[in-house]
Design a protein around this motif. Structure first.
Motif, PDB file in Angstrom:
ATOM      1  N   ASP A  37     -72.420  -7.275   5.778  1.00 17.59           N
ATOM      2  CA  ASP A  37     -71.836  -8.371   6.547  1.00 17.59           C
ATOM      3  C   ASP A  37     -71.609  -9.630   5.711  1.00 17.59           C
ATOM      4  N   GLN A  38     -72.064  -9.640   4.457  1.00 13.30           N
ATOM      5  CA  GLN A  38     -71.851 -10.787   3.568  1.00 13.30           C
ATOM      6  C   GLN A  38     -70.766 -10.536   2.521  1.00 13.30           C
ATOM      7  N   VAL A  39     -70.257  -9.311   2.435  1.00 12.06           N
ATOM      8  CA  VAL A  39     -69.218  -8.981   1.464  1.00 12.06           C
ATOM      9  C   VAL A  39     -67.863  -9.225   2.122  1.00 12.06           C
ATOM     10  N   LEU A  40     -67.044 -10.084   1.490  1.00 13.28           N
ATOM     11  CA  LEU A  40     -65.752 -10.462   2.048  1.00 13.28           C
ATOM     12  C   LEU A  40     -64.662 -10.301   1.006  1.00 13.28           C
ATOM     13  N   GLU A  41     -63.548  -9.761   1.399  1.00 12.65           N
ATOM     14  CA  GLU A  41     -62.355  -9.799   0.557  1.00 12.65           C
ATOM     15  C   GLU A  41     -61.692 -11.149   0.825  1.00 12.65           C
ATOM     16  N   LEU A  42     -61.483 -11.919  -0.240  1.00 14.18           N
ATOM     17  CA  LEU A  42     -60.951 -13.266  -0.078  1.00 14.18           C
ATOM     18  C   LEU A  42     -59.446 -13.350  -0.238  1.00 14.18           C
ATOM     19  N   ALA A  43     -58.878 -12.472  -1.069  1.00 14.55           N
ATOM     20  CA  ALA A  43     -57.440 -12.579  -1.325  1.00 14.55           C
ATOM     21  C   ALA A  43     -56.891 -11.265  -1.848  1.00 14.55           C
ATOM     22  N   ARG A  44     -55.635 -11.048  -1.595  1.00 10.21           N
ATOM     23  CA  ARG A  44     -54.833 -10.010  -2.242  1.00 10.21           C
ATOM     24  C   ARG A  44     -53.601 -10.722  -2.770  1.00 10.21           C
ATOM     25  N   VAL A  45     -53.321 -10.526  -4.048  1.00  3.25           N
ATOM     26  CA  VAL A  45     -52.221 -11.230  -4.687  1.00  3.25           C
ATOM     27  C   VAL A  45     -51.335 -10.217  -5.394  1.00  3.25           C
ATOM     28  N   TRP A  46     -50.038 -10.341  -5.190  1.00  2.00           N
ATOM     29  CA  TRP A  46     -49.052  -9.489  -5.855  1.00  2.00           C
ATOM     30  C   TRP A  46     -48.089 -10.390  -6.606  1.00  2.00           C
ATOM     31  N   TRP A  47     -47.490  -9.856  -7.652  1.00  2.00           N
ATOM     32  CA  TRP A  47     -46.432 -10.565  -8.372  1.00  2.00           C
ATOM     33  C   TRP A  47     -45.135  -9.869  -8.035  1.00  2.00           C
ATOM     34  N   ASN A  48     -44.161 -10.577  -7.497  1.00  2.00           N
ATOM     35  CA  ASN A  48     -42.918  -9.944  -7.045  1.00  2.00           C
ATOM     36  C   ASN A  48     -41.777 -10.079  -8.040  1.00  2.00           C
ATOM     37  N   GLY A  49     -42.081 -10.403  -9.285  1.00  2.00           N
ATOM     38  CA  GLY A  49     -41.059 -10.535 -10.306  1.00  2.00           C
ATOM     39  C   GLY A  49     -40.710 -11.977 -10.612  1.00  2.00           C
ATOM     40  N   THR A  50     -40.849 -12.849  -9.631  1.00  2.00           N
ATOM     41  CA  THR A  50     -40.552 -14.263  -9.845  1.00  2.00           C
ATOM     42  C   THR A  50     -41.713 -15.185  -9.483  1.00  2.00           C
ATOM     43  N   GLY A  51     -42.668 -14.672  -8.762  1.00  2.00           N
ATOM     44  CA  GLY A  51     -43.799 -15.495  -8.351  1.00  2.00           C
ATOM     45  C   GLY A  51     -44.777 -14.687  -7.533  1.00  2.00           C
ATOM     46  N   PRO A  52     -45.880 -15.316  -7.158  1.00  2.00           N
ATOM     47  CA  PRO A  52     -46.898 -14.591  -6.402  1.00  2.00           C
ATOM     48  C   PRO A  52     -46.574 -14.508  -4.915  1.00  2.00           C
ATOM     49  N   ALA A  53     -47.028 -13.423  -4.328  1.00  2.00           N
ATOM     50  CA  ALA A  53     -47.043 -13.253  -2.874  1.00  2.00           C
ATOM     51  C   ALA A  53     -48.487 -12.909  -2.541  1.00  2.00           C
ATOM     52  N   MET A  54     -49.029 -13.489  -1.496  1.00  2.00           N
ATOM     53  CA  MET A  54     -50.452 -13.282  -1.264  1.00  2.00           C
ATOM     54  C   MET A  54     -50.827 -13.349   0.194  1.00  2.00           C
ATOM     55  N   ASN A  55     -51.943 -12.724   0.468  1.00  2.00           N
ATOM     56  CA  ASN A  55     -52.665 -12.872   1.728  1.00  2.00           C
ATOM     57  C   ASN A  55     -54.013 -13.447   1.358  1.00  2.00           C
TER      58      ASN A  55
END
Length: 101
Positions: A22-40
């Motif tokens: 219950d203390q382990v958290l995914e904080l971000a997912r980051v992708w590079w789309n060729g020109t910049g980042p896209a993220m959640n």
């Protein structure tokens, strides 16, 4: 690219997550789309300042990975990451100042 193709290219969950589940958290997912980042992102940490710690750790680990996988000098890679952070941060601040006027 569909979700199945992205999942095949995703990074594995790291070993050694030794905190209670219950203390382990995914904080971000980051992708590079060729020109910049896209993220959640998930702003799940109670203190926003802890994200600065996460970003500093990311920069350090990335510089080591560039040294290991691409032959960069680690210190040079770390400086390049920090310099690009400063430049990008200045651009964001300038854009926010201009749009607020």
């Amino acid at each position: 690219m569909d979700a199945a193709a992205l999942e095949q290219r995703s990074l594995p969950i790291p070993d050694g997550l030794n905190a209670p589940e219950d203390q382990v958290l995914e904080l971000a997912r980051v992708w590079w789309n060729g020109t910049g980042p896209a993220m959640n992102i998930r702003p799940a940490l109670a203190e926003p300042g802890n994200i600065g710690v996460v970003l500093a750790e990311l920069a350090w680990h990335y510089s080591n990975a560039y040294a290991e996988h691409h032959g960069f000098d680690q210190a040079v890679a770390f400086k390049a990451i920090c310099d690009s952070w400063d430049l990008a941060h200045a651009k964001v601040q300038a854009a926010n100042t201009e749009s607020a006027q």
